[in-house]
Design an enzyme around this catalytic site. Structure first.
Site, mmCIF file in Angstrom:
data_model
loop_
_atom_site.group_PDB
_atom_site.id
_atom_site.type_symbol
_atom_site.label_atom_id
_atom_site.label_comp_id
_atom_site.label_asym_id
_atom_site.label_seq_id
_atom_site.Cartn_x
_atom_site.Cartn_y
_atom_site.Cartn_z
ATOM 1 N N GLN A 139 -51.781 5.364 19.503
ATOM 2 C CA GLN A 139 -50.509 4.695 19.196
ATOM 3 C C GLN A 139 -50.814 3.289 18.680
ATOM 4 O OE1 GLN A 139 -47.470 6.008 19.361
ATOM 5 N NE2 GLN A 139 -47.934 7.908 20.434
ATOM 6 N N CYS A 145 -41.596 9.971 16.353
ATOM 7 C CA CYS A 145 -41.583 8.752 15.534
ATOM 8 C C CYS A 145 -40.667 8.959 14.336
ATOM 9 C CB CYS A 145 -42.998 8.389 15.094
ATOM 10 S SG CYS A 145 -43.847 9.735 14.267
ATOM 11 N N CYS A 157 -51.862 -11.752 7.270
ATOM 12 C CA CYS A 157 -50.966 -10.706 7.739
ATOM 13 C C CYS A 157 -50.696 -10.930 9.224
ATOM 14 C CB CYS A 157 -51.607 -9.335 7.512
ATOM 15 S SG CYS A 157 -50.582 -8.001 8.131
HETATM 16 C C1 LIG Z 1 -47.953 11.138 16.815
HETATM 17 S S1 LIG Z 1 -49.596 11.640 17.165
HETATM 18 C C2 LIG Z 1 -49.531 11.736 18.920
HETATM 19 C C3 LIG Z 1 -50.831 11.668 19.629
HETATM 20 C C4 LIG Z 1 -50.802 11.421 21.116
HETATM 21 N N1 LIG Z 1 -49.758 12.159 21.789
HETATM 22 C C5 LIG Z 1 -50.716 9.947 21.419
HETATM 23 O O1 LIG Z 1 -49.720 9.481 21.952
HETATM 24 O O2 LIG Z 1 -51.703 9.224 21.114
HETATM 25 C C6 LIG Z 1 -49.576 13.274 16.609
HETATM 26 C C7 LIG Z 1 -50.874 14.018 16.775
HETATM 27 O O3 LIG Z 1 -50.640 15.357 16.361
HETATM 28 C C8 LIG Z 1 -51.791 15.848 15.697
HETATM 29 N N2 LIG Z 1 -51.317 16.969 14.872
HETATM 30 C C9 LIG Z 1 -50.599 16.896 13.731
HETATM 31 N N3 LIG Z 1 -50.251 18.115 13.297
HETATM 32 C C10 LIG Z 1 -50.769 19.008 14.185
HETATM 33 C C11 LIG Z 1 -50.754 20.416 14.279
HETATM 34 N N4 LIG Z 1 -50.140 21.157 13.352
HETATM 35 N N5 LIG Z 1 -51.362 20.998 15.319
HETATM 36 C C12 LIG Z 1 -51.999 20.231 16.243
HETATM 37 N N6 LIG Z 1 -52.036 18.876 16.209
HETATM 38 C C13 LIG Z 1 -51.447 18.276 15.191
HETATM 39 C C14 LIG Z 1 -52.339 14.642 14.973
HETATM 40 O O4 LIG Z 1 -53.704 14.795 14.685
HETATM 41 C C15 LIG Z 1 -52.049 13.519 15.989
HETATM 42 O O5 LIG Z 1 -53.149 13.342 16.845
#
Ligand SMILES: C[S@@+](CC[C@H](N)C(=O)[O-])C[C@H]1O[C@@H](n2cnc3c(N)ncnc32)[C@H](O)[C@@H]1O
Length: 470
Positions: free
Chosen positions: A302, A428, A173
């Site tokens: 990420q 995303c 991969c």
């Molecule tokens: C796309 S990731 C972004 C994380 C961080 N900002 C980064 O760049 O590493 C989305 C995050 O949202 C959290 N999450 C998803 N749904 C949520 C909710 N309803 N309330 C709080 N956090 C949530 C997930 O656990 C995850 O860590």
């Protein structure tokens, strides 16, 4: 036109949001599986609706100049890097188009001129995490079934798209750098040598379920082995072999999972040896010492570490901090964005529902000497209420980075109440971002749109939008 008909010499115009090709025949839109924009193809119809058709490419009559030779032997089976046959500049063009189409058409939003999408320097070996599935019976092609006599072999690989019980065996991969391929092959070899049963996804019988490999840009590597029951001799056979062969592995973990599905966010993770985390390093946006981020087995980071820095830098630039702001970092994960921007503002409050990630976020502030952050665990739609705002203060700037589903409507409504001067929305999934921005457009105008490519050879695109209170 009938289902099953072959339509000849269709010229593919463009690509739709889900990565399907789009053409027009007799004024009707047809969505095609297979092909590339610019190809001339024959296709068999499998869906006929009044306003569109769907078909599968059966022959390519003329190749598009935008094509490229796929580099991976699994291309076409795996589904993981389904745009490998399209050259990278063209992929970027369609990702940018996907963002604009979603924001304009779905969101009905008026956009400022869009900054061209930022491509990824690395287009192979860019992922820091892969999840492989063990299967007692590997998926076989028709050719293998008819011509090789193979009936049953185990696999350690990826699910065939949309088929929960079909796993194909990955030989090589190109998504994750060394030693990912070698670790996967060694784990499989050891399991076969020691007669350790692979899980059968249909009968739900067997022992070995999944192997997650997480690599960090510091060279540290984490493995998470998931099995169905607690038989430590078998677990140790695999882990000891990996420990012997791979000095890069600094975190060995396993999980006992007797459930029907493979998700482990609700299960205990046992750290067998090494640290219960790996460490990522990221340049500071203000030229200070590089930031160190600890990432535990359950925490999100990420998946393209190099582009994560570019993405955060875009968010940081678009926020254009003055130095005295109270910032809320929603969906903070392990507090990466919060710690990244902390040196440029008065205070950052990070919210996230995985409590293990919040523990990591606090540690990440400590190890980076950051003292102006505070983190809270919980579902944002419940945490972020009037009381929270009155106790912690209304934010001047909100950075939000939700998962693919976007923000809950209550969270959007709360932002309309909190009314920060600026919102920077990292997404995303441009479709859910468009939906949320439509709600926010009641009191905000879009100042900038900057797509970033985190996932070359896939249809996925990350997009950063900055908003200013009207
Ligand atoms: C796309 S990731 C972004 C994380 C961080 N900002 C980064 O760049 O590493 C989305 C995050 O949202 C959290 N999450 C998803 N749904 C949520 C909710 N309803 N309330 C709080 N956090 C949530 C997930 O656990 C995850 O860590």
């Amino acid at each position: 036109m009938r289902k099953g008909d072959i339509i000849q010499n269709i010229i593919i115009d463009t690509m739709a949001a889900e990565g399907k090709c789009v053409a027009k025949i007799d004024g009707r839109v047809i969505f095609l599986e297979g092909g590339a924009p610019g190809d001339t193809v024959d296709a068999q119809l499998f869906k006929i609706k009044s306003n569109f058709l769907e078909g599968k490419v059966t022959a390519i009559k003329k190749l598009s100049p935008n094509r490229e030779q796929p580099f991976c032997g699994h291309f076409g089976t795996c589904g993981g890097c389904s745009w490998q046959h399209i050259n990278y500049p063209t992929q970027l063009q369609y990702k940018q188009k996907q963002v604009v189409d979603n924001l304009e058409r779905l969101g009905g939003l008026t956009l400022p001129p869009i900054t061209p999408i930022m491509g990824s320097n690395k287009t192979r070996y860019y992922r820091n995490r892969l999840d492989f599935t063990f299967s007692a019976q590997r998926w076989l092609t028709w050719d293998e079934i008819n011509n090789t006599g193979i009936v049953n072999e185990p696999a350690l690989g990826f699910h065939i798209p949309r088929k929960f019980d079909k796993v194909f065996d990955v030989k090589e991969c190109y998504l994750q750098g060394d030693p990912s391929n070698a670790i996967r092959l060694a784990a499989k070899e050891e399991a076969i040598k020691e007669n350790i049963p692979f899980f059968n996804l249909r009968t739900q019988v067997g022992f070995l379920r999944t192997l997650t490999i997480r690599t960090a840009n510091t060279g540290e590597t984490m493995i998470i082995l998931q099995v169905t029951y607690d038989k430590i001799e078998w677990i140790e056979k695999i882990l000891t072999r990996l420990e012997r062969d791979f000095k890069q592995i600094t975190s060995f973990n396993y999980i006992i999972n007797g459930k029907k599905n493979d998700t482990f966010s609700d299960l205990d993770i046992i750290c067998w040896k090494g640290n219960p985390y790996i460490t990522e390093s990221m340049p500071s946006p203000i030229g200070k010492a590089a930031l160190q981020f600890r990432v535990g087995p359950k925490s999100f980071y990420q998946t393209n570490s190099e582009q994560a820095f570019q993405l955060y830098k875009v968010a940081w630039e678009l926020a254009s901090f003055q130095g005295n702001e109270l910032v809320y970092d929603l969906y903070t994960g392990t507090g990466t964005i919060a710690n990244f921007v902390a040196g440029s503002v008065k205070k950052v409050i990070g919210l996230e529902y995985v409590s293990a990630a919040i523990d990591d976020a606090k540690i990440n502030s400590q190890i980076n000497g950051v003292t102006n952050t505070e983190f809270f665990a919980g579902d944002i739609k419940d945490l972020l209420d009037d009381n929270f705002l009155s106790v912690h203060g209304k934010p001047d700037v909100v950075i939000t980075d939700p998962p693919r589903g976007g923000m809950h409507e209550d969270v959007c409504q709360m932002l309309l109440k909190a009314l920060p001067e600026k919102i920077v929305y990292v997404s995303c999934n441009p479709a859910t971002q468009a939906r949320d921005l439509k709600i926010l457009s009641e009191k905000y105008e879009i100042m900038a749109v900057r797509p970033v490519d985190m996932f070359p050879h896939t249809m996925h695109v990350e997009n950063v939008v900055s908003l200013k209170r009207i």
